[in-house]
Write a protein that holds these residues in place. Structure first.
Motif, mmCIF file in Angstrom:
data_model
loop_
_atom_site.group_PDB
_atom_site.id
_atom_site.type_symbol
_atom_site.label_atom_id
_atom_site.label_comp_id
_atom_site.label_asym_id
_atom_site.label_seq_id
_atom_site.Cartn_x
_atom_site.Cartn_y
_atom_site.Cartn_z
ATOM 1 N N ASP A 9 0.842 -1.188 0.000
ATOM 2 C CA ASP A 9 0.000 0.000 0.000
ATOM 3 C C ASP A 9 0.878 1.239 0.000
ATOM 4 O O ASP A 9 1.862 1.328 0.747
ATOM 5 C CB ASP A 9 -0.900 0.032 1.233
ATOM 6 N N LEU A 10 0.509 2.212 -0.831
ATOM 7 C CA LEU A 10 1.263 3.460 -0.916
ATOM 8 C C LEU A 10 0.450 4.644 -0.408
ATOM 9 O O LEU A 10 0.885 5.366 0.481
ATOM 10 C CB LEU A 10 1.704 3.708 -2.363
ATOM 11 N N ILE A 11 -0.731 4.851 -0.966
ATOM 12 C CA ILE A 11 -1.556 6.007 -0.626
ATOM 13 C C ILE A 11 -2.999 5.695 -0.973
ATOM 14 O O ILE A 11 -3.269 4.971 -1.934
ATOM 15 C CB ILE A 11 -1.046 7.276 -1.359
ATOM 16 N N ASP A 20 -3.781 15.370 -11.165
ATOM 17 C CA ASP A 20 -2.500 16.025 -10.885
ATOM 18 C C ASP A 20 -1.500 14.999 -10.354
ATOM 19 O O ASP A 20 -1.743 13.808 -10.364
ATOM 20 C CB ASP A 20 -2.717 17.153 -9.867
ATOM 21 N N VAL A 21 -0.372 15.501 -9.882
ATOM 22 C CA VAL A 21 0.669 14.656 -9.298
ATOM 23 C C VAL A 21 0.639 14.830 -7.783
ATOM 24 O O VAL A 21 0.457 15.946 -7.282
ATOM 25 C CB VAL A 21 2.062 14.990 -9.890
ATOM 26 N N THR A 22 0.777 13.703 -7.067
ATOM 27 C CA THR A 22 0.750 13.707 -5.611
ATOM 28 C C THR A 22 2.030 13.066 -5.089
ATOM 29 O O THR A 22 2.395 11.971 -5.522
ATOM 30 C CB THR A 22 -0.458 12.896 -5.088
ATOM 31 N N PRO A 23 2.721 13.723 -4.157
ATOM 32 C CA PRO A 23 3.901 13.101 -3.561
ATOM 33 C C PRO A 23 3.496 11.991 -2.594
ATOM 34 O O PRO A 23 2.459 12.079 -1.932
ATOM 35 C CB PRO A 23 4.585 14.251 -2.818
ATOM 36 N N ALA A 24 4.303 10.950 -2.530
ATOM 37 C CA ALA A 24 4.087 9.853 -1.592
ATOM 38 C C ALA A 24 5.448 9.300 -1.189
ATOM 39 O O ALA A 24 6.415 9.400 -1.937
ATOM 40 C CB ALA A 24 3.234 8.761 -2.229
ATOM 41 N N THR A 25 5.507 8.722 -0.012
ATOM 42 C CA THR A 25 6.757 8.150 0.490
ATOM 43 C C THR A 25 6.504 6.715 0.915
ATOM 44 O O THR A 25 5.494 6.424 1.553
ATOM 45 C CB THR A 25 7.278 8.963 1.697
ATOM 46 N N LEU A 26 7.418 5.842 0.547
ATOM 47 C CA LEU A 26 7.370 4.454 0.992
ATOM 48 C C LEU A 26 8.760 4.113 1.499
ATOM 49 O O LEU A 26 9.709 4.046 0.705
ATOM 50 C CB LEU A 26 6.954 3.524 -0.141
ATOM 51 N N GLY A 27 8.892 3.956 2.805
ATOM 52 C CA GLY A 27 10.217 3.765 3.389
ATOM 53 C C GLY A 27 11.044 5.005 3.133
ATOM 54 O O GLY A 27 10.629 6.114 3.448
ATOM 55 N N SER A 28 12.196 4.823 2.511
ATOM 56 C CA SER A 28 13.060 5.963 2.187
ATOM 57 C C SER A 28 12.871 6.445 0.752
ATOM 58 O O SER A 28 13.581 7.338 0.301
ATOM 59 C CB SER A 28 14.524 5.575 2.414
ATOM 60 N N ARG A 29 11.903 5.884 0.051
ATOM 61 C CA ARG A 29 11.681 6.239 -1.351
ATOM 62 C C ARG A 29 10.668 7.373 -1.485
ATOM 63 O O ARG A 29 9.542 7.265 -0.995
ATOM 64 C CB ARG A 29 11.171 5.037 -2.126
ATOM 65 N N ASP A 30 11.070 8.442 -2.161
ATOM 66 C CA ASP A 30 10.150 9.513 -2.513
ATOM 67 C C ASP A 30 9.579 9.194 -3.886
ATOM 68 O O ASP A 30 10.327 9.040 -4.859
ATOM 69 C CB ASP A 30 10.870 10.858 -2.556
ATOM 70 N N GLY A 50 18.370 16.740 -13.061
ATOM 71 C CA GLY A 50 18.868 17.639 -12.026
ATOM 72 C C GLY A 50 18.411 17.311 -10.625
ATOM 73 O O GLY A 50 18.642 18.078 -9.708
ATOM 74 N N ALA A 51 17.750 16.176 -10.441
ATOM 75 C CA ALA A 51 17.284 15.688 -9.140
ATOM 76 C C ALA A 51 16.245 16.587 -8.481
ATOM 77 O O ALA A 51 16.025 16.507 -7.288
ATOM 78 C CB ALA A 51 18.453 15.419 -8.204
ATOM 79 N N ALA A 52 15.588 17.452 -9.244
ATOM 80 C CA ALA A 52 14.503 18.266 -8.692
ATOM 81 C C ALA A 52 13.297 17.372 -8.417
ATOM 82 O O ALA A 52 13.130 16.317 -9.031
ATOM 83 C CB ALA A 52 14.122 19.367 -9.676
ATOM 84 N N ASN A 53 12.460 17.795 -7.486
ATOM 85 C CA ASN A 53 11.259 17.043 -7.159
ATOM 86 C C ASN A 53 10.200 17.289 -8.230
ATOM 87 O O ASN A 53 9.694 18.399 -8.380
ATOM 88 C CB ASN A 53 10.735 17.466 -5.788
ATOM 89 N N LEU A 54 9.860 16.249 -8.967
ATOM 90 C CA LEU A 54 8.881 16.368 -10.046
ATOM 91 C C LEU A 54 7.484 16.713 -9.543
ATOM 92 O O LEU A 54 6.676 17.249 -10.292
ATOM 93 C CB LEU A 54 8.845 15.089 -10.873
ATOM 94 N N CYS A 55 7.213 16.450 -8.279
ATOM 95 C CA CYS A 55 5.901 16.792 -7.718
ATOM 96 C C CYS A 55 5.676 18.297 -7.704
ATOM 97 O O CYS A 55 4.542 18.754 -7.579
ATOM 98 C CB CYS A 55 5.750 16.209 -6.323
ATOM 99 N N ASP A 56 6.749 19.070 -7.850
ATOM 100 C CA ASP A 56 6.647 20.526 -7.917
ATOM 101 C C ASP A 56 6.542 21.032 -9.355
ATOM 102 O O ASP A 56 6.466 22.239 -9.584
ATOM 103 C CB ASP A 56 7.874 21.175 -7.254
ATOM 104 N N GLY A 57 6.560 20.119 -10.325
ATOM 105 C CA GLY A 57 6.516 20.509 -11.738
ATOM 106 C C GLY A 57 5.106 20.648 -12.267
ATOM 107 O O GLY A 57 4.125 20.329 -11.600
ATOM 108 N N HIS A 58 5.005 21.105 -13.496
ATOM 109 C CA HIS A 58 3.714 21.249 -14.175
ATOM 110 C C HIS A 58 3.306 19.906 -14.789
ATOM 111 O O HIS A 58 4.085 19.292 -15.527
ATOM 112 C CB HIS A 58 3.796 22.321 -15.269
#
Length: 105
Positions: A9-11, A20-30, A50-58
């Motif tokens: 289970d994730l979310i 839209d896009v939703t951030p979720a965490t499983l263990g140490s994985r973003d 560039g290792a930016a968080n895609l959850c902040d993208g369009h």
């Protein structure tokens, strides 16, 4: 029928941002959960350039744009679609069961 223990289970589906896009965490994985026009897709949350968080993208329902350098990815298959992104996203197999988004890790 026994449950496949490799699915986790994730979310909850009702916790997702619709369309839209939703951030979720499983263990140490973003992770990033995409409520796309073609279904739900999950990837690692970091841009491969560039290792930016895609959850902040369009997100337009099919493509996610990196907020750092505007690299573009197709969330259905992870393919890089615009420079400077060249390496595809690592997509995570996902499914919906009993109101939960589950991932296969």
């Amino acid at each position: 029928m026994s449950r496949d223990k490799s699915w986790q289970d994730l979310i909850a589906v009702d916790a997702l941002e619709p369309g839209d896009v939703t951030p979720a965490t499983l263990g140490s994985r973003d992770l990033a959960v995409f409520d796309a026009s073609d279904g739900l897709f999950v990837s690692m949350a970091r841009c491969t350039h560039g290792a930016a968080n895609l959850c902040d993208g369009h997100f337009d329902g099919r493509f996610i744009e990196c907020p750092l350098h505007q690299g573009l990815f197709d969330v259905c298959d992870g393919s890089a679609r615009a420079a400077p992104a060249r390496v595809p996203l690592r997509m995570i197999p996902a499914r919906v069961r009993d109101g939960m988004v589950q991932v296969l890790l």
